[in-house]
Design an enzyme around this catalytic site. Structure first.
Site, short mmCIF file in Angstrom:
data_model
loop_
_atom_site.label_atom_id
_atom_site.label_comp_id
_atom_site.label_asym_id
_atom_site.label_seq_id
_atom_site.Cartn_x
_atom_site.Cartn_y
_atom_site.Cartn_z
N HIS A 250 0.87 -1.17 0.00
CA HIS A 250 0.00 0.00 0.00
C HIS A 250 0.91 1.23 0.00
CE1 HIS A 250 -3.71 2.16 0.66
NE2 HIS A 250 -3.14 2.85 1.62
N ASP A 252 0.71 5.15 -0.10
CA ASP A 252 -0.11 6.36 -0.10
C ASP A 252 0.54 7.39 -1.01
OD1 ASP A 252 -2.18 5.57 1.67
OD2 ASP A 252 -0.74 5.66 3.32
N ASP A 362 -8.04 1.15 1.82
CA ASP A 362 -7.76 2.09 2.92
C ASP A 362 -8.61 3.35 2.88
OD1 ASP A 362 -6.36 2.93 5.19
OD2 ASP A 362 -4.88 4.03 4.02
N HIS A 566 -6.75 9.34 -1.00
CA HIS A 566 -7.46 9.20 0.28
C HIS A 566 -6.75 9.78 1.50
CE1 HIS A 566 -5.34 5.17 0.18
NE2 HIS A 566 -5.09 5.52 1.42
ZN LIG Z 1 -3.65 4.62 2.64
#
Ligand SMILES: [Zn+2]
Length: 988
Positions: A250, A252, A362, A566
């Protein structure tokens, strides 16, 4: 177990490397933003030693490393071992490094828990390490304000001390032994304490210590492994779950680091993945976010080509099909659609891969519009795990059909380890078994392993864990695999899955609808400008033959879609990220405004009469939807003093404002009805304490509503410029509020200069309406939510998202509250002082959280809010009017490209086709939640019309009922149906 654990930590662990040799190090400090390899390698490097400090916040230091691999060391035992000064074990939240060969190709990344790189065979070598001094912004979950999130305030203290850099010889037997011990030791903590299996494992571990010589770990490691072998040989139970373990990272797109660092994180992670893929032929890695692949293509084309090959080989699996893993509460309908259009197009064009699974592990809650959008994008599966973060209620299903507002369904799976960062350890696998809600009926679950959030990805230790847990007594069976075959298997084994209908509300992070308001304004405004720019450019192209600005529009979309990530649009990143987002939105606004002006000049021609362009789907001030015509705007009511109140009245409403700056009466003349409950004021600003228990920028806690006050003591209340002007001011904060009455609608304008800390500002409208639900606009439609607290689910849903409007009503009567930029709302039923039932609708205007950006939300903020009695169709029209006000220009009136006969069928987008064929694409949706008939008439000629998916490929929609070639299309739309029409050969 104390004996075993101490032996492991102090004897086995340190023996993983049996020998090491120093290297010669030279260093060059960039002293600013990252530079390309070619630039760095040409600099003057200075001698550097292990033990020296390096790295001011966000700076980069390049280490030039030269060493010699002894002739008798095996290549697969020889490694460069690097400790950049790591603290704790949080990869991705601190220093990271990228290892390069002298020719500039990337070898692998260096991160905590994965701090090694392979070395070439015996003899001298040279490598370069690009070390990023990313500061630790997050002391794990203390949420203290930090100055490190902004280069301007981060200071210049060195962040790290180089702790190790050496050529080391790994002992493969000791390393394998360590993996054996970790596998079994993890089981000790999760197995029933009185069970025989746990006893067997403890016994084996003790035996291992017995047979090994603490002074000769290398010489006795094989004996230790033999002692453990029986405990590792027992197979899993027949009934055990089967975990498809998919490598993942993951990443970001920005969070506690800026976007530019994510560009490097992506390269580091893929470098790790490709290294690992060479070591295990079964390893599969899933990566979402076309944006991240696009960064790699641009910044590291050599690595991108390796990834392209890995995709072709099935090692790397593009998933998700979105441009980024966006928030799904706040992006508008068209923007959420474009996340898929741009994402899927990238995967199709670069890899020839059609992604089938939406992938949002997420994001902070999932809009009920998503199933239809996912389906319309040609996908059929959905993955997340975030609902496991709910504060109160547990989602009842793990594998199920998720049904959206239009009835579309997607097969959905929540990986029951409840994390996207699993290490395939026993505790994650135990949770997998305990939390999987479909067990009994189903056996297949997904597991995502690899360091994430800040990237890093899977490690060889995780693959070792997977290997040992293929068939191991005490844990589910672990099989390396890929998401698509998992979904196909899981769907097939659950022929009648349970169904979750509507929104998947996250019972946490409710403040993300309000934090960093400027970024939200930028998003809403950019979405409006994109619609306008495409509409007028398409109109100019079809009617006037003007070239369509494909590249400029695609570039603007990419920018806006990235900012919907996000942790950006929700307002939960460091200051750097949000400042950049604001600048990006400003830049996009400038570029799009230029495009709009140029297109309108082409559309409206040379005339000199004042005209207005209406980009909205409904007529405004006499200007037809999507057309250009002279405008006759309605006049605002003239306010007048009456005693100590100010009266506003027109044919539809009579309203009074008192000395407190609040509405004390709003009478709907036609309905002969007072909107406000007796004894309560409307349009009241409320200030609440906003000191969440944790997750400052993320969370609003319900208990803080107990500590609020109404702002009822303004500095002044006057009549100015035809408006009521109410001014509040205290301690550096000021709020100028104007109130007008225009055409039966009370319009509020706010200019807030906000200098608060940890406060929440709401605007409240108590209404004499007996409602049991509130209706909120979402993407391509609306949803109803209960406003009572009958169940724990209702109670937990105390702050909710709406786009441009909310509506509360009784059968036959209601009130619409529309806004230009607010997302956070709360609506609750209650009783007025006279005991009569009522409903309070509130908008959350501003917060001022202090972590991760200590200066969040400080400064100027404009808002507009409107209130009027009416139905949901009125609310929809008001929302569009606030979103897309008329744009005045000069020229001649121009007929709209398309006109729709029924207001229930809304044009959301008019553009030219993505394939640049020149075809015209019109996206519509049924907005009233009814079955609606409408005729779409065109002012241009065309040869053929096709209903398509979001990617503008023919679809199986049955909405098109009749076609009059070149002029009209008759539609029957199902409730909230989304429809894309493609007109071939459009011409004036
Ligand atoms: Zn995230």
């Amino acid at each position: 177990m104390l004996r075993v654990r101490r032996f492991t930590k102090f004897r086995i662990g340190p023996a993983v490397y049996r020998d090491s040799r120093p290297v010669e190090i030279r260093a060059w400090t960039v002293g600013g933003e990252p530079v390309p390899f070619e630039h760095a390698v040409a600099q003057r490097f200075e001698p550097f030693s292990v033990g020296e400090v390096w790295g001011r916040p966000w700076d980069t230091v390049w280490f030039d490393v030269r060493g010699d691999v002894p002739a008798d060391w095996e290549p697969d035992e020889t490694e460069l071992v690097v400790d950049l000064g790591f603290t704790g074990d949080q990869p991705g939240f601190q220093a990271e490094g990228t290892v390069y060969r002298p020719d500039g190709t990337i070898v692998k990344a260096i991160e905590p828990l994965n701090a090694w790189a392979p070395l070439p065979g015996p003899g001298p070598f040279r490598l370069l390490i690009e070390a990023a001094a990313n500061p630790i912004v997050q002391v794990p979950y203390e949420y203290e304000p930090t100055s490190l999130g902004d280069k301007a305030t981060a200071g210049d203290a060195f962040q790290y001390r180089l702790a190790e850099l050496s050529v080391s010889r790994r002992d493969p037997v000791v390393w394998e032994l360590l993996q054996d011990v970790r596998t079994l030791d993890g089981l000790v903590d999760v197995l029933p304490p009185d069970g025989s299996r746990r006893a067997e494992i403890v016994h084996a571990l003790e035996r291992m210590v017995d047979v090994m010589d603490p002074d000769d770990v290398h010489g006795t490691a094989a004996l230790g492994r033999e002692a453990l072998a029986p405990a590792l040989a027992g197979g899993a139970a027949d009934s055990s779950l089967i975990v498809t373990a998919v490598g993942h990272a993951h990443i970001d797109c920005a969070w506690l680091w800026p976007v530019r660092e994510t560009v490097r994180k992506v390269a580091r992670t893929f470098a790790n993945v490709l290294d690992l893929a060479d070591r295990d032929p079964d390893f599969v890695f899933a990566a979402s976010s076309a944006q991240q692949y696009a960064w790699l293509k641009e910044s590291r084309p050599d690595l991108f080509e390796r990834v392209r090959k890995a995709v072709a080989d099935g090692v790397v699996r593009p998933v998700g099909g979105m441009w980024v893993e966006s928030d799904t509460n706040m992006p508008g309908g068209e923007a959420l659609a474009r996340q898929f259009v741009l994402g899927k197009r990238f995967f199709l064009e670069e890899f020839g891969v059609e992604t089938e699974e939406a992938w949002l592990p997420d994001s902070f809650g999932y809009t009920a519009a998503l199933p239809q959008i996912v389906r319309a994008a040609g996908a059929r599966y959905f993955l997340t795990q975030k609902p496991s973060w709910n504060e109160v209620n547990r989602m009842p299903h793990s594998s199920f059909h998720w049904e959206g507002i239009d009835g579309s369904r997607v097969f959905t799976h929540f990986p029951p380890a409840e994390t996207y960062n699993s290490d395939l350890g026993a505790s994650d696998l135990a949770r997998t078994e305990s939390s999987f809600r479909q067990k009994g009926a189903a056996r297949h679950v997904l597991g995502l392993f690899g360091w994430g959030d800040g990237g890093g990805g899977p490690t060889r230790e995780m693959l070792a864990a997977a290997e040992r847990k293929k068939d191991l007594d005490g844990v589910p069976r672990v099989r390396l695999g890929d998401p698509r075959s998992f979904f196909a298997t899981a769907e097939a084994e659950l022929p009648e899955p349970p169904v979750w209908v509507g929104e998947m509300y996250l019972e946490l992070h409710r403040g993300t609808l309000t934090s960093q308001q400027r970024g939200k304004r930028g998003n809403r405004h950019s979405e409006a400008l994109l619609r306008e720019a495409e509409l007028w450019a398409a109109t100019a192209a079809v009617l006037r033959g003007t070239p369509y600005p494909y590249d400029a529009l695609e570039s603007a979309w990419r920018t806006v879609l990235l900012q919907q990530f996000h942790d950006i649009l929700p307002g939960t990143s460091i200051a750097w990220v949000h400042q950049e987002a604001e600048r990006d939105h400003e830049r996009v606004a400038t570029e799009l405004t230029e495009l709009i002006d140029a297109s309108l000049a082409a559309v409206a021609g040379d005339g000199d009469a004042p005209v207005a362009a209406n980009a909205g789907p409904y007529p405004q001030a006499g200007v037809p939807a999507l057309g250009v015509a002279p405008a006759t705007p309605p006049a605002a009511a003239r306010p007048r003093w009456h005693g100590d109140r100010i009266v506003l009245e027109d044919e539809q409403l009579y309203a009074e404002v008192d000395r407190r700056g609040t509405l004390v009466s709003v009478v709907d003349r036609a309905a002969d009805r007072e909107l406000l409950p007796r004894g309560l004021a409307g349009g009241v600003l409320q200030l609440f304490r906003d000191t969440p228990r944790e997750w400052d920028a993320w969370d609003i806690n319900d208990e803080d509503k107990r500590s609020g006050r109404d702002l009822l003591d303004p500095v002044s209340v006057d009549i100015a410029d035809g408006s009521v002007l109410v001014r509040h001011a205290w301690d550096g904060t000021s709020i100028d509020m104007t109130i007008r009455l225009v055409d039966g609608r009370i319009e509020y304008g706010f200019d807030v200069d906000w200098h608060e800390s940890q406060k929440l500002l709401k605007l409240a409208f108590p209404l004499d309406v007996r409602a049991d639900k509130a209706t909120s606009e979402i993407q391509f439609g609306h949803i109803h939510r209960p406003i009572h607290q009958n169940t724990s689910w209702d109670e937990a849903r105390f702050e909710t998202v709406a786009h441009r409007w909310i509506h509360v009503g009784e059968p036959g009567y209601g009130v619409a509250v529309a806004n230009d930029v607010v997302y956070g709302h709360d609506v609750r039923n209650g009783h007025a002082p006279d005991g009569k039932p009522m409903t309070t609708a509130r908008l959350s205007l501003l917060r001022a959280p202090r972590y991760p950006d200590p200066a969040a939300d400080q400064g100027r903020h404009p808002f507009t809010v409107s209130l009027r009695p009416g139905g949901i169709p009125d609310a929809i029209a008001d929302g569009y009017a606030q979103h897309l006000p008329l744009r005045t220009t000069r020229g001649t009136p121009t007929e709209p490209l398309v006109q729709v006969s029924d207001p229930a069928v809304v044009v959301e987008s008019v553009k030219l086709a993505e394939d640049r064929s020149g075809d015209l694409v019109v996206r519509l949706y049924e907005a009233h939640g009814n079955r609606s008939r409408a005729t779409v008439r065109t002012s241009f000629d065309w040869s053929e019309v096709t209903a398509t998916d979001l990617l503008e490929r023919p679809s199986d929609s049955e909405a098109v009922r009749d076609v009059s070639p070149g002029s009209a299309v008759d539609l029957v739309m199902r409730p909230f149906e989304l429809l894309t029409l493609r007109f071939r050969d459009p011409a004036a």
